[in-house]
Each structure stands twice: as structure tokens, then as C-alpha cells.
Design a protein around this motif. Sequence first.
Motif, short mmCIF file in Angstrom:
data_model
loop_
_atom_site.label_atom_id
_atom_site.label_comp_id
_atom_site.label_asym_id
_atom_site.label_seq_id
_atom_site.Cartn_x
_atom_site.Cartn_y
_atom_site.Cartn_z
N PRO A 281 -83.64 -15.96 -78.62
CA PRO A 281 -84.97 -16.45 -78.93
C PRO A 281 -85.55 -15.83 -80.20
O PRO A 281 -86.27 -16.49 -80.96
N VAL A 282 -85.25 -14.57 -80.46
CA VAL A 282 -85.73 -13.91 -81.68
C VAL A 282 -85.09 -14.56 -82.91
O VAL A 282 -85.76 -14.87 -83.90
N VAL A 283 -83.78 -14.80 -82.84
CA VAL A 283 -83.08 -15.46 -83.95
C VAL A 283 -83.61 -16.87 -84.15
O VAL A 283 -83.85 -17.31 -85.28
N ALA A 284 -83.82 -17.59 -83.06
CA ALA A 284 -84.35 -18.95 -83.15
C ALA A 284 -85.74 -18.96 -83.78
O ALA A 284 -86.05 -19.82 -84.61
N GLY A 285 -86.58 -18.02 -83.40
CA GLY A 285 -87.92 -17.92 -84.00
C GLY A 285 -87.86 -17.64 -85.48
O GLY A 285 -88.60 -18.23 -86.28
N LEU B 227 -81.50 -24.65 -76.60
CA LEU B 227 -80.22 -24.28 -75.98
C LEU B 227 -80.32 -22.94 -75.26
O LEU B 227 -79.71 -22.75 -74.20
N THR B 228 -81.08 -22.03 -75.83
CA THR B 228 -81.28 -20.73 -75.19
C THR B 228 -82.00 -20.89 -73.86
O THR B 228 -81.68 -20.24 -72.88
N LEU B 229 -82.98 -21.78 -73.83
CA LEU B 229 -83.72 -22.01 -72.58
C LEU B 229 -82.87 -22.73 -71.55
O LEU B 229 -82.96 -22.45 -70.35
N LEU B 230 -82.04 -23.67 -72.00
CA LEU B 230 -81.20 -24.42 -71.07
C LEU B 230 -80.06 -23.57 -70.51
O LEU B 230 -79.76 -23.63 -69.31
N PHE B 231 -79.39 -22.82 -71.37
CA PHE B 231 -78.26 -21.99 -70.96
C PHE B 231 -78.69 -20.54 -70.89
O PHE B 231 -78.14 -19.68 -71.57
N ASP B 232 -79.63 -20.26 -70.05
CA ASP B 232 -80.27 -18.96 -69.94
C ASP B 232 -79.28 -17.82 -69.84
O ASP B 232 -78.61 -17.63 -68.85
N GLY B 233 -79.17 -17.03 -70.90
CA GLY B 233 -78.37 -15.82 -70.89
C GLY B 233 -76.89 -16.00 -71.11
O GLY B 233 -76.16 -15.02 -71.13
N VAL B 234 -76.38 -17.23 -71.26
CA VAL B 234 -74.95 -17.44 -71.42
C VAL B 234 -74.44 -16.82 -72.72
O VAL B 234 -73.39 -16.19 -72.75
N GLY C 22 -83.33 -24.03 -85.78
CA GLY C 22 -83.96 -22.97 -84.99
C GLY C 22 -84.55 -23.50 -83.69
O GLY C 22 -84.42 -22.86 -82.64
N LEU C 23 -85.18 -24.67 -83.75
CA LEU C 23 -85.73 -25.26 -82.52
C LEU C 23 -84.62 -25.68 -81.56
O LEU C 23 -84.75 -25.48 -80.35
#
Length: 164
Positions: A39-43, A17-24, A11-12
Motif C-alpha cells: 500500500p505504501v508503494v501504491a500510494g 490488487l493489494t486489497l484483493l490479495f491481502d498479504g500474498v 498505482g491504483l
Amino acid sequence: MAWFLGLGIAGLVLLVLTLLFDGVLDGLGAGLDEFLSLPVVAGFVSALGFTGSIVLGSTGTGPGVATGAGVVTGVGAAWLTWRFSRTLMRDGATPAPQGEDLTGTSGSVVTAIPPDGYGEVLLFLAGQPVKYAARAAVPVARGAEVWVESVLSPTSVTVRPVQR
């Protein structure tokens, strides 16, 4: 316990990866983008994994109880992440400045204003310096401070000298 720690770390990693590849990868939600973002899934996954690991390690209960506690905590983390991201994404910006906002502001004369023509004044619109063509009822010398009386067009104004 290793499975739960693996979920927490996954999850972390997904969050990073979500922060690095914003919106991909955001288009993979198949119409659920409003509720189900990465981010919701990761949380959810990281909260499920770490909570399950803590419950399994600190109490003597089995993996079923640890999974239940992880799911409850994961749903809470997912909801908080969703609310927080909606708050951040809300467009609460002020409207763009318009030329009419210049009326009543002060500026300085860059090019002298003759009584029968145009000169130039430096005004600040939304904190940015902008030069405008300017007319005045009386001649105004270069460097004089002026007030904007009205906006004639998107590029010109009527000014009057400041009396001190």
C-alpha cells in the motif's frame, strides 16, 4: 503526460490488487516489511503519477519539474499511508475475558440448585451466554435470578439468590 497518467493508474491498480490479495505479495519486501509495504508503494506511485500529470498539464514546465513535484507528493502520500496502516494495525484490543470477571454478575438458574449439590446457571461472559455449574448455600429454584459470589473453577461458580 501519458507516462504520468500511466504511473497514477498503475498505482491504483496495485492498491486494488493489494486489497484483493491481502498479504500474498507482502513477503517480497526483503526485510523492509515494516516500512515498505505494497500500500505504501501504491500510494507513492499513484501520487507521483497524478501529481506529475497535473503539474505538467497545468503549468508550462517540463517533465523534470513535474517529476520533482510528483516525488515530493509521493513521499508525502507514502508516509501518510504508512502512518495510517500502522495505526490500523496497532493491537489495542482489550484483554480476553477471564472467569474471574464473572464475580458480581447476575444470571438465571437453568437447572434447580439443591442445597447439597450442583445446578446450572446461565451467565453472560463478554456478551456471550455460557452455562456454568453452580452451588448455593440455599436451594434455588429454576428460573430464579442469582448473583455470582465467587468462581470455584473454570466451569463452576458459587451463587446467591437476588433479593427483591
